[in-house]
Design an enzyme around this catalytic site. Structure first.
Site, PDB file in Angstrom:
ATOM      1  N   LYS A  13      27.107  49.600  35.633  1.00  0.00           N
ATOM      2  CA  LYS A  13      27.025  48.980  34.297  1.00  0.00           C
ATOM      3  C   LYS A  13      25.838  48.031  34.206  1.00  0.00           C
ATOM      4  O   LYS A  13      25.016  48.136  33.303  1.00  0.00           O
ATOM      5  CB  LYS A  13      28.314  48.191  33.985  1.00  0.00           C
ATOM      6  CG  LYS A  13      29.584  49.015  34.028  1.00  0.00           C
ATOM      7  CD  LYS A  13      30.797  48.183  33.640  1.00  0.00           C
ATOM      8  CE  LYS A  13      31.146  47.101  34.644  1.00  0.00           C
ATOM      9  NZ  LYS A  13      31.579  47.611  35.965  1.00  0.00           N
ATOM     10  N   ARG A  88      37.932  43.513  29.004  1.00  0.00           N
ATOM     11  CA  ARG A  88      38.515  44.108  30.202  1.00  0.00           C
ATOM     12  C   ARG A  88      40.029  44.225  30.092  1.00  0.00           C
ATOM     13  O   ARG A  88      40.671  44.712  31.016  1.00  0.00           O
ATOM     14  CB  ARG A  88      38.216  43.199  31.383  1.00  0.00           C
ATOM     15  CG  ARG A  88      37.145  43.671  32.308  1.00  0.00           C
ATOM     16  CD  ARG A  88      37.037  42.626  33.402  1.00  0.00           C
ATOM     17  NE  ARG A  88      36.409  43.099  34.569  1.00  0.00           N
ATOM     18  CZ  ARG A  88      35.099  43.106  34.775  1.00  0.00           C
ATOM     19  NH1 ARG A  88      34.287  42.692  33.840  1.00  0.00           N
ATOM     20  NH2 ARG A  88      34.625  43.523  35.915  1.00  0.00           N
ATOM     21  N   ARG A 127      25.281  46.851  47.925  1.00  0.00           N
ATOM     22  CA  ARG A 127      24.627  46.123  46.833  1.00  0.00           C
ATOM     23  C   ARG A 127      24.092  44.764  47.292  1.00  0.00           C
ATOM     24  O   ARG A 127      24.716  44.052  48.048  1.00  0.00           O
ATOM     25  CB  ARG A 127      25.609  45.884  45.685  1.00  0.00           C
ATOM     26  CG  ARG A 127      24.999  44.950  44.612  1.00  0.00           C
ATOM     27  CD  ARG A 127      25.741  44.941  43.339  1.00  0.00           C
ATOM     28  NE  ARG A 127      27.128  44.601  43.492  1.00  0.00           N
ATOM     29  CZ  ARG A 127      28.035  44.727  42.532  1.00  0.00           C
ATOM     30  NH1 ARG A 127      27.664  45.190  41.361  1.00  0.00           N
ATOM     31  NH2 ARG A 127      29.274  44.403  42.744  1.00  0.00           N
ATOM     32  N   ARG A 160      27.285  39.625  47.004  1.00  0.00           N
ATOM     33  CA  ARG A 160      28.316  38.942  46.213  1.00  0.00           C
ATOM     34  C   ARG A 160      29.595  38.743  47.013  1.00  0.00           C
ATOM     35  O   ARG A 160      29.994  39.616  47.767  1.00  0.00           O
ATOM     36  CB  ARG A 160      28.618  39.757  44.946  1.00  0.00           C
ATOM     37  CG  ARG A 160      27.738  39.353  43.778  1.00  0.00           C
ATOM     38  CD  ARG A 160      27.848  40.289  42.616  1.00  0.00           C
ATOM     39  NE  ARG A 160      29.202  40.616  42.204  1.00  0.00           N
ATOM     40  CZ  ARG A 160      29.491  41.409  41.165  1.00  0.00           C
ATOM     41  NH1 ARG A 160      28.510  41.924  40.455  1.00  0.00           N
ATOM     42  NH2 ARG A 160      30.739  41.671  40.841  1.00  0.00           N
ATOM     43  N   ARG A 171      39.840  44.774  42.882  1.00  0.00           N
ATOM     44  CA  ARG A 171      39.134  44.995  41.609  1.00  0.00           C
ATOM     45  C   ARG A 171      39.408  46.399  41.086  1.00  0.00           C
ATOM     46  O   ARG A 171      39.570  46.593  39.882  1.00  0.00           O
ATOM     47  CB  ARG A 171      37.633  44.756  41.789  1.00  0.00           C
ATOM     48  CG  ARG A 171      37.297  43.270  41.831  1.00  0.00           C
ATOM     49  CD  ARG A 171      35.997  42.998  42.532  1.00  0.00           C
ATOM     50  NE  ARG A 171      34.843  43.518  41.825  1.00  0.00           N
ATOM     51  CZ  ARG A 171      33.649  43.671  42.399  1.00  0.00           C
ATOM     52  NH1 ARG A 171      33.475  43.362  43.660  1.00  0.00           N
ATOM     53  NH2 ARG A 171      32.640  44.128  41.691  1.00  0.00           N
TER      54      ARG A 171
END
Ligand code: AP5
Ligand code: MG
Ligand code: ZN
Length: 216
Positions: A13, A88, A127, A160, A171
């Site tokens: 996203k 969300r 990431r 992160r 998540r």
């Protein structure tokens, strides 16, 4: 143009949002980025939000809806925007609809980036994010020119806190329980468009661009 970018954690996203907002001159509104930015500034909102984010839980609807309301309507009414990571929950979606109703507007399109769980885990582990501008890299698929340094601003890249395995699992579970129902919510309004997120960066981008150009 009022767009919404949806999809599971790690779907891409944020990566796609950055390109789309440049192409179509939209305000980029990512609640995850807003929370992380506030945390970096050591503001009470950010410190509180990180308590939830760290373990992969959602920040409360009340807090999240309020920061979006302020961002969209406080100083001036934002007319052209892309929302990444908000809404969300159904409650957030209803709140957004009410906010837009007040200005007589509505969402033009919701882009759902579709990616399997296996691909997600692989993307999260690799990431790296820029501590200054929020740009996103991947150690294998999109490495920076210089290890650990952001190509666009020279900032230090970091991993992160919520990209740990346990937190990613949370998540994903929360996404399925709370956020996936939004697919039906927007489909029933006739504004949902799905894009295969497992293709290359550019192929995903071109697919999104094609559907926006066709529709808007
Ligand atoms: P948020 O920051 O929104 O996190 P998320 O939804 O989990 O999504 P990510 O940012 O992790 O993934 P992404 O889809 O942006 O993927 P990316 O482009 O980085 O939210 C964080 C937290 O804040 C939430 O868990 C929650 O606690 C809180 N929060 C936020 N909004 C909230 C709300 N509305 N209500 C309540 N709480 C809220 O890509 C991932 C990786 O894959 C990158 O390394 C990238 O380089 C790579 N990649 C991307 N595309 C490709 C491709 N096509 N091929 C190969 N690699 C790719
Ligand atoms: Mg993101
Ligand atoms: Zn940077």
């Amino acid at each position: 143009m009022k767009l919404l970018m949806m999809g599971p954690p790690g779907a891409g996203k944020g990566t796609q949002a950055k390109k789309i907002v440049d192409e179509y001159q939209l305000a980029n509104i990512s609640t995850g980025e807003m929370f992380r930015d506030s945390y970096r500034k050591k503001e009470s909102l950010g410190l509180l939000a990180m308590e939830f984010i760290r373990d992969g839980h959602l920040v409360s609807d009340e807090i999240t809806i309020e920061i979006v309301r302020r961002r969209l309507f406080a100083n001036h009414v934002e007319k052209n925007f892309l929302l990444d990571g908000f809404p969300r929950t159904i409650a957030q979606a209803e709140a957004l609809e009410e906010m837009l109703d007040v200005t007589g507007s509505k969402l033009d399109a919701v882009i759902q980036i579709v990616v399997s769980d296996a691909v997600i885990l692989n993307r999260m582990v690799g990431r790296r994010s820029c501590s200054i501008c929020g740009a996103t890299y991947h150690i294998d698929y999109k490495p920076p020119h210089q290890d650990g340094v952001c190509d666009s601003c020279g900032g230090v890249l970091y991993q992160r806190e919520d990209d740990k395995h346990e937190s990613v699992k949370n998540r994903l579970d929360i996404y399925k329980e709370k956020t996936k129902p939004l697919i039906d919510y927007y489909e029933s309004r006739g504004i949902l468009f799905e894009v295969n997120g497992e293709k290359s960066f550019d192929a995903v981008y071109q697919a999104i661009k094609a559907l926006l150009d066709e529709r808007l």
